[in-house]
Design a protein around this motif. Structure first.
Motif, PDB file in Angstrom:
ATOM      1  N   VAL A   1     -34.368  49.554  43.236  1.00 23.50           N
ATOM      2  CA  VAL A   1     -34.804  50.323  44.401  1.00 23.50           C
ATOM      3  C   VAL A   1     -36.126  51.004  44.053  1.00 23.50           C
ATOM      4  N   GLU A   2     -37.014  51.092  45.035  1.00 24.13           N
ATOM      5  CA  GLU A   2     -38.248  51.866  44.894  1.00 24.13           C
ATOM      6  C   GLU A   2     -38.110  53.135  45.729  1.00 24.13           C
ATOM      7  N   SER A   3     -38.124  54.316  45.101  1.00 17.96           N
ATOM      8  CA  SER A   3     -37.973  55.539  45.892  1.00 17.96           C
ATOM      9  C   SER A   3     -38.476  56.772  45.138  1.00 17.96           C
ATOM     10  N   PRO A   4     -39.702  57.223  45.436  1.00 21.89           N
ATOM     11  CA  PRO A   4     -40.162  58.498  44.871  1.00 21.89           C
ATOM     12  C   PRO A   4     -39.264  59.667  45.268  1.00 21.89           C
ATOM     13  N   GLN A   5     -38.745  59.632  46.501  1.00 20.38           N
ATOM     14  CA  GLN A   5     -37.900  60.733  46.972  1.00 20.38           C
ATOM     15  C   GLN A   5     -36.624  60.836  46.156  1.00 20.38           C
ATOM     16  N   TRP A   6     -35.974  59.706  45.905  1.00 15.70           N
ATOM     17  CA  TRP A   6     -34.744  59.730  45.110  1.00 15.70           C
ATOM     18  C   TRP A   6     -35.044  60.167  43.689  1.00 15.70           C
ATOM     19  N   SER A   7     -36.163  59.699  43.150  1.00 16.31           N
ATOM     20  CA  SER A   7     -36.578  60.104  41.816  1.00 16.31           C
ATOM     21  C   SER A   7     -36.693  61.625  41.721  1.00 16.31           C
ATOM     22  N   GLU A   8     -37.310  62.226  42.718  1.00 20.32           N
ATOM     23  CA  GLU A   8     -37.474  63.677  42.701  1.00 20.32           C
ATOM     24  C   GLU A   8     -36.127  64.383  42.820  1.00 20.32           C
ATOM     25  N   GLU A   9     -35.259  63.867  43.662  1.00 22.45           N
ATOM     26  CA  GLU A   9     -33.945  64.494  43.824  1.00 22.45           C
ATOM     27  C   GLU A   9     -33.112  64.416  42.546  1.00 22.45           C
ATOM     28  N   LEU A  10     -33.209  63.301  41.848  1.00 21.97           N
ATOM     29  CA  LEU A  10     -32.391  63.111  40.653  1.00 21.97           C
ATOM     30  C   LEU A  10     -32.967  63.802  39.417  1.00 21.97           C
TER      31      LEU A  10
ATOM     32  N   LEU B   1     -41.585  43.642  46.987  1.00 22.81           N
ATOM     33  CA  LEU B   1     -41.304  44.848  46.220  1.00 22.81           C
ATOM     34  C   LEU B   1     -42.315  45.948  46.501  1.00 22.81           C
ATOM     35  N   PHE B   2     -43.621  45.575  46.543  1.00 19.72           N
ATOM     36  CA  PHE B   2     -44.639  46.606  46.624  1.00 19.72           C
ATOM     37  C   PHE B   2     -45.454  46.560  47.908  1.00 19.72           C
ATOM     38  N   GLY B   3     -45.013  45.795  48.890  1.00 16.00           N
ATOM     39  CA  GLY B   3     -45.711  45.783  50.169  1.00 16.00           C
ATOM     40  C   GLY B   3     -45.613  47.133  50.848  1.00 16.00           C
ATOM     41  N   SER B   4     -46.493  47.386  51.809  1.00 13.77           N
ATOM     42  CA  SER B   4     -46.552  48.706  52.434  1.00 13.77           C
ATOM     43  C   SER B   4     -45.264  49.080  53.140  1.00 13.77           C
ATOM     44  N   ALA B   5     -44.487  48.089  53.576  1.00 13.03           N
ATOM     45  CA  ALA B   5     -43.240  48.374  54.296  1.00 13.03           C
ATOM     46  C   ALA B   5     -42.052  48.453  53.372  1.00 13.03           C
ATOM     47  N   ALA B   6     -42.287  48.348  52.062  1.00 12.62           N
ATOM     48  CA  ALA B   6     -41.163  48.277  51.131  1.00 12.62           C
ATOM     49  C   ALA B   6     -41.169  49.413  50.136  1.00 12.62           C
ATOM     50  N   THR B   7     -41.738  50.547  50.500  1.00  8.78           N
ATOM     51  CA  THR B   7     -41.868  51.646  49.562  1.00  8.78           C
ATOM     52  C   THR B   7     -40.527  52.088  49.014  1.00  8.78           C
ATOM     53  N   GLU B   8     -39.508  52.058  49.859  1.00 10.51           N
ATOM     54  CA  GLU B   8     -38.194  52.495  49.396  1.00 10.51           C
ATOM     55  C   GLU B   8     -37.158  51.425  49.714  1.00 10.51           C
ATOM     56  N   GLY B   9     -37.547  50.182  49.608  1.00 10.38           N
ATOM     57  CA  GLY B   9     -36.634  49.093  49.932  1.00 10.38           C
ATOM     58  C   GLY B   9     -35.929  48.560  48.716  1.00 10.38           C
ATOM     59  N   PHE B  10     -34.882  47.829  48.985  1.00 10.47           N
ATOM     60  CA  PHE B  10     -34.125  47.173  47.925  1.00 10.47           C
ATOM     61  C   PHE B  10     -34.897  45.988  47.381  1.00 10.47           C
ATOM     62  N   VAL B  11     -34.874  45.809  46.071  1.00 11.75           N
ATOM     63  CA  VAL B  11     -35.560  44.699  45.442  1.00 11.75           C
ATOM     64  C   VAL B  11     -34.533  43.654  45.053  1.00 11.75           C
ATOM     65  N   ALA B  12     -34.558  42.507  45.700  1.00 10.73           N
ATOM     66  CA  ALA B  12     -33.634  41.433  45.358  1.00 10.73           C
ATOM     67  C   ALA B  12     -33.990  40.887  43.994  1.00 10.73           C
ATOM     68  N   SER B  13     -33.000  40.530  43.210  1.00 11.09           N
ATOM     69  CA  SER B  13     -33.224  40.047  41.863  1.00 11.09           C
ATOM     70  C   SER B  13     -33.098  38.534  41.798  1.00 11.09           C
ATOM     71  N   VAL B  14     -33.768  37.961  40.833  1.00  9.87           N
ATOM     72  CA  VAL B  14     -33.769  36.527  40.655  1.00  9.87           C
ATOM     73  C   VAL B  14     -32.725  36.144  39.608  1.00  9.87           C
ATOM     74  N   GLU B  15     -31.849  35.211  39.966  1.00 12.81           N
ATOM     75  CA  GLU B  15     -30.823  34.782  39.036  1.00 12.81           C
ATOM     76  C   GLU B  15     -31.446  33.996  37.890  1.00 12.81           C
ATOM     77  N   ASP B  16     -31.035  34.268  36.685  1.00 14.73           N
ATOM     78  CA  ASP B  16     -31.528  33.557  35.512  1.00 14.73           C
ATOM     79  C   ASP B  16     -30.638  33.970  34.364  1.00 14.73           C
ATOM     80  N   ASP B  17     -30.969  33.523  33.138  1.00 15.66           N
ATOM     81  CA  ASP B  17     -30.210  33.949  31.980  1.00 15.66           C
ATOM     82  C   ASP B  17     -30.292  35.463  31.853  1.00 15.66           C
ATOM     83  N   GLU B  18     -29.149  36.091  31.547  1.00 17.25           N
ATOM     84  CA  GLU B  18     -29.147  37.540  31.438  1.00 17.25           C
ATOM     85  C   GLU B  18     -29.913  37.985  30.197  1.00 17.25           C
TER      86      GLU B  18
END
Length: 240
Positions: free
Chosen positions: A176-185, A66-83
Protein backbone atom coordinates in the motif's frame (compact mmCIF):
# COMPACT_ATOMS: atom_id res chain seq x y z
CA UNK A 1 15.76 16.97 -27.51
CA UNK A 2 12.60 16.55 -25.44
CA UNK A 3 9.47 18.17 -26.89
CA UNK A 4 8.48 21.53 -25.39
CA UNK A 5 11.64 23.23 -26.72
CA UNK A 6 13.91 22.68 -23.71
CA UNK A 7 17.49 21.52 -24.11
CA UNK A 8 18.75 18.36 -22.47
CA UNK A 9 21.26 20.37 -20.43
CA UNK A 10 18.56 22.66 -19.03
CA UNK A 11 16.28 19.73 -18.24
CA UNK A 12 19.10 17.78 -16.57
CA UNK A 13 19.80 20.79 -14.34
CA UNK A 14 16.13 21.06 -13.35
CA UNK A 15 15.93 17.34 -12.58
CA UNK A 16 19.26 17.26 -10.73
CA UNK A 17 20.83 14.52 -12.88
CA UNK A 18 23.85 14.36 -15.16
CA UNK A 19 23.65 14.98 -18.89
CA UNK A 20 24.59 11.36 -19.62
CA UNK A 21 21.83 9.94 -17.42
CA UNK A 22 19.22 12.19 -19.00
CA UNK A 23 20.49 11.37 -22.49
CA UNK A 24 20.05 7.66 -21.76
CA UNK A 25 16.41 8.26 -20.80
CA UNK A 26 15.65 10.57 -23.70
CA UNK A 27 17.26 8.33 -26.32
CA UNK A 28 15.52 5.22 -25.02
CA UNK A 29 18.73 3.50 -23.92
CA UNK A 30 17.27 2.91 -20.48
CA UNK A 31 13.76 3.10 -19.04
CA UNK A 32 12.91 6.24 -17.11
CA UNK A 33 12.53 5.39 -13.41
CA UNK A 34 8.94 5.60 -12.26
CA UNK A 35 9.87 7.96 -9.43
CA UNK A 36 11.20 10.48 -12.01
CA UNK A 37 8.10 10.55 -14.19
CA UNK A 38 6.19 13.09 -12.10
CA UNK A 39 9.28 15.34 -12.11
CA UNK A 40 9.37 15.26 -15.89
CA UNK A 41 5.69 16.12 -16.13
CA UNK A 42 5.97 18.97 -13.61
CA UNK A 43 9.09 20.53 -15.15
CA UNK A 44 7.66 20.32 -18.68
CA UNK A 45 4.14 21.33 -17.69
CA UNK A 46 2.41 18.34 -19.29
CA UNK A 47 -0.23 15.89 -18.07
CA UNK A 48 0.17 13.14 -20.65
CA UNK A 49 3.50 11.27 -20.36
CA UNK A 50 3.20 10.33 -24.03
CA UNK A 51 4.13 13.96 -24.75
CA UNK A 52 7.71 13.29 -23.74
CA UNK A 53 10.34 12.09 -26.23
CA UNK A 54 9.22 9.74 -29.00
CA UNK A 55 12.04 7.38 -28.02
CA UNK A 56 11.70 7.56 -24.26
CA UNK A 57 10.78 4.30 -22.53
CA UNK A 58 8.12 5.02 -19.93
CA UNK A 59 7.77 3.01 -16.70
CA UNK A 60 5.98 -0.31 -17.02
CA UNK A 61 2.20 -0.46 -16.49
CA UNK A 62 2.76 -2.20 -13.15
CA UNK A 63 5.00 0.65 -11.98
CA UNK A 64 2.63 3.27 -13.34
CA UNK A 65 -0.17 1.66 -11.35
CA UNK A 66 1.93 2.02 -8.23
CA UNK A 67 3.07 5.62 -8.63
CA UNK A 68 0.55 7.14 -11.03
CA UNK A 69 -1.22 10.29 -9.89
CA UNK A 70 -4.42 8.37 -9.13
CA UNK A 71 -2.66 5.71 -7.09
CA UNK A 72 -1.18 7.68 -4.23
CA UNK A 73 -2.87 5.49 -1.66
CA UNK A 74 -3.86 2.52 -3.77
CA UNK A 75 -3.19 -1.14 -3.37
CA UNK A 76 -0.16 -2.47 -5.21
CA UNK A 77 -0.79 -5.84 -6.82
CA UNK A 78 2.15 -8.20 -6.54
CA UNK A 79 3.71 -10.34 -9.20
CA UNK A 80 3.82 -14.07 -8.57
CA UNK A 81 7.32 -15.54 -8.70
CA UNK A 82 9.73 -17.49 -6.53
CA UNK A 83 9.45 -16.29 -2.96
CA UNK A 84 12.32 -14.16 -1.73
CA UNK A 85 13.60 -13.80 1.81
CA UNK A 86 13.87 -10.20 2.95
CA UNK A 87 15.83 -9.01 5.95
CA UNK A 88 14.26 -5.92 7.52
CA UNK A 89 15.81 -3.99 10.43
CA UNK A 90 13.30 -2.45 12.86
CA UNK A 91 15.65 -0.67 15.27
CA UNK A 92 16.54 -1.44 18.87
CA UNK A 93 13.57 0.52 20.24
CA UNK A 94 10.67 -1.83 19.53
CA UNK A 95 7.83 0.67 19.92
CA UNK A 96 7.25 0.92 16.16
CA UNK A 97 7.55 -2.85 15.85
CA UNK A 98 4.90 -3.31 18.54
CA UNK A 99 2.69 -0.70 16.88
CA UNK A 100 2.51 -2.44 13.52
CA UNK A 101 4.15 -5.90 13.52
CA UNK A 102 3.49 -7.73 16.80
CA UNK A 103 2.05 -6.13 19.91
CA UNK A 104 3.27 -6.88 23.44
CA UNK A 105 1.08 -10.00 23.49
CA UNK A 106 2.64 -11.27 20.26
CA UNK A 107 -0.44 -10.59 18.11
CA UNK A 108 -0.76 -8.74 14.76
CA UNK A 109 -1.98 -5.27 15.81
CA UNK A 110 -3.65 -4.04 12.59
CA UNK A 111 -7.33 -4.97 12.30
CA UNK A 112 -8.68 -5.88 8.90
CA UNK A 113 -11.36 -3.17 9.00
CA UNK A 114 -8.76 -0.40 8.61
CA UNK A 115 -9.76 1.96 5.80
CA UNK A 116 -6.22 1.79 4.46
CA UNK A 117 -6.63 -1.94 3.80
CA UNK A 118 -9.85 -1.54 1.82
CA UNK A 119 -8.33 -2.41 -1.59
CA UNK A 120 -6.77 -5.49 -0.03
CA UNK A 121 -9.99 -6.81 1.54
CA UNK A 122 -10.75 -9.40 -1.21
CA UNK A 123 -7.29 -10.87 -0.78
CA UNK A 124 -7.65 -10.96 3.02
CA UNK A 125 -11.05 -12.69 2.75
CA UNK A 126 -9.55 -15.23 0.37
CA UNK A 127 -6.78 -15.96 2.87
CA UNK A 128 -9.08 -15.93 5.91
CA UNK A 129 -7.11 -13.08 7.49
CA UNK A 130 -8.81 -10.64 9.88
CA UNK A 131 -5.71 -8.93 11.30
CA UNK A 132 -2.34 -8.17 9.75
CA UNK A 133 1.07 -6.69 10.36
CA UNK A 134 2.52 -3.82 8.32
CA UNK A 135 5.87 -2.12 7.90
CA UNK A 136 6.79 1.02 5.99
CA UNK A 137 10.01 2.22 4.38
CA UNK A 138 11.26 5.56 3.10
CA UNK A 139 12.53 6.35 -0.39
CA UNK A 140 16.14 6.04 0.74
CA UNK A 141 19.14 7.84 -0.73
CA UNK A 142 18.79 8.03 -4.53
CA UNK A 143 15.59 5.98 -4.10
CA UNK A 144 17.65 2.93 -3.13
CA UNK A 145 15.12 1.63 -0.58
CA UNK A 146 12.19 2.45 -2.84
CA UNK A 147 13.73 0.34 -5.61
CA UNK A 148 13.95 -2.58 -3.18
CA UNK A 149 10.36 -1.99 -2.11
CA UNK A 150 9.26 -2.26 -5.73
CA UNK A 151 10.77 -5.76 -5.86
CA UNK A 152 8.80 -7.04 -2.85
CA UNK A 153 5.95 -9.28 -3.95
CA UNK A 154 3.12 -11.47 -2.73
CA UNK A 155 4.41 -14.53 -0.89
CA UNK A 156 7.83 -13.14 0.01
CA UNK A 157 9.13 -13.91 3.50
CA UNK A 158 10.28 -11.05 5.72
CA UNK A 159 12.58 -11.62 8.70
CA UNK A 160 12.64 -8.71 11.17
CA UNK A 161 15.96 -7.80 12.76
CA UNK A 162 16.73 -6.01 16.02
CA UNK A 163 19.85 -5.90 18.22
CA UNK A 164 21.84 -8.70 16.58
CA UNK A 165 18.89 -11.08 16.31
CA UNK A 166 15.97 -11.88 14.03
CA UNK A 167 12.89 -11.55 16.20
CA UNK A 168 9.95 -12.36 13.89
CA UNK A 169 9.01 -13.46 10.40
CA UNK A 170 5.92 -13.39 8.20
CA UNK A 171 4.64 -13.49 4.60
CA UNK A 172 3.81 -10.52 2.39
CA UNK A 173 0.25 -10.38 1.02
CA UNK A 174 0.34 -6.97 -0.64
CA UNK A 175 1.59 -3.39 -0.61
CA UNK A 176 0.00 0.00 0.00
CA UNK A 177 1.13 3.57 -0.66
CA UNK A 178 -0.12 5.93 2.07
CA UNK A 179 1.62 8.92 3.68
CA UNK A 180 -1.46 9.38 5.88
CA UNK A 181 -1.29 5.85 7.29
CA UNK A 182 2.45 6.24 7.78
CA UNK A 183 1.86 9.34 9.88
CA UNK A 184 -0.88 7.69 11.92
CA UNK A 185 1.23 4.63 12.67
CA UNK A 186 4.75 5.98 13.07
CA UNK A 187 4.38 9.76 13.35
CA UNK A 188 6.02 10.53 9.99
CA UNK A 189 4.69 10.62 6.44
CA UNK A 190 7.97 9.39 4.95
CA UNK A 191 7.37 5.68 5.69
CA UNK A 192 4.67 5.68 3.02
CA UNK A 193 5.82 2.58 1.12
CA UNK A 194 4.04 -0.02 3.21
CA UNK A 195 3.97 -3.79 2.83
CA UNK A 196 1.33 -5.93 4.49
CA UNK A 197 2.00 -9.32 6.08
CA UNK A 198 0.05 -12.25 7.47
CA UNK A 199 0.97 -14.95 9.98
CA UNK A 200 3.83 -13.03 11.58
CA UNK A 201 5.40 -15.20 14.27
CA UNK A 202 8.10 -14.46 16.85
CA UNK A 203 11.45 -16.19 16.41
CA UNK A 204 14.87 -15.90 18.00
CA UNK A 205 17.73 -16.36 15.55
CA UNK A 206 21.21 -15.07 16.20
CA UNK A 207 22.32 -12.72 13.41
CA UNK A 208 25.87 -14.08 13.38
CA UNK A 209 24.52 -17.60 12.98
CA UNK A 210 22.29 -16.43 10.15
CA UNK A 211 25.07 -14.69 8.24
CA UNK A 212 27.40 -17.67 8.67
CA UNK A 213 24.77 -19.91 7.11
CA UNK A 214 23.72 -17.55 4.32
CA UNK A 215 27.01 -15.83 3.45
CA UNK A 216 29.60 -18.24 4.82
CA UNK A 217 30.95 -15.58 7.17
CA UNK A 218 29.75 -13.41 10.03
CA UNK A 219 28.47 -9.88 9.56
CA UNK A 220 28.32 -7.31 12.33
CA UNK A 221 24.88 -5.80 11.78
CA UNK A 222 22.03 -5.14 9.37
CA UNK A 223 21.70 -1.46 8.48
CA UNK A 224 19.01 -1.44 5.79
CA UNK A 225 16.41 -3.57 4.03
CA UNK A 226 18.08 -6.44 2.21
CA UNK A 227 16.54 -8.77 -0.40
CA UNK A 228 18.37 -12.09 -0.67
CA UNK A 229 18.88 -13.75 -4.03
CA UNK A 230 17.30 -17.15 -4.71
CA UNK A 231 20.23 -19.21 -3.47
CA UNK A 232 20.63 -17.22 -0.26
CA UNK A 233 16.86 -17.19 0.27
CA UNK A 234 16.79 -20.98 0.24
CA UNK A 235 19.56 -21.06 2.86
CA UNK A 236 17.79 -18.45 5.01
CA UNK A 237 14.60 -20.54 5.09
CA UNK A 238 16.47 -23.10 7.19
CA UNK A 239 16.58 -20.58 10.02
CA UNK A 240 12.89 -20.81 10.97
Amino acid sequence: MIRKGITNRALADKLGVSDSILRGWVDGERRIPVQRLEQFKKVLGIDNPENLSEKMLLPTPEEMGLFGSAATEGFVASVEDDEQVIWQPVGSDLRNFQTSILDKDGCPPILGDSKFLEPLKPRMIELGVDSVSVWGVKDGKNFSTLNKFLRIKDGDIVMFYSSQSFIAWGRVIGKVESPQWSEELWGEVDFKHIYVLKDVRPISVDFFEATRLVYGKESNSLQSLRILDNEKSELAKRLF
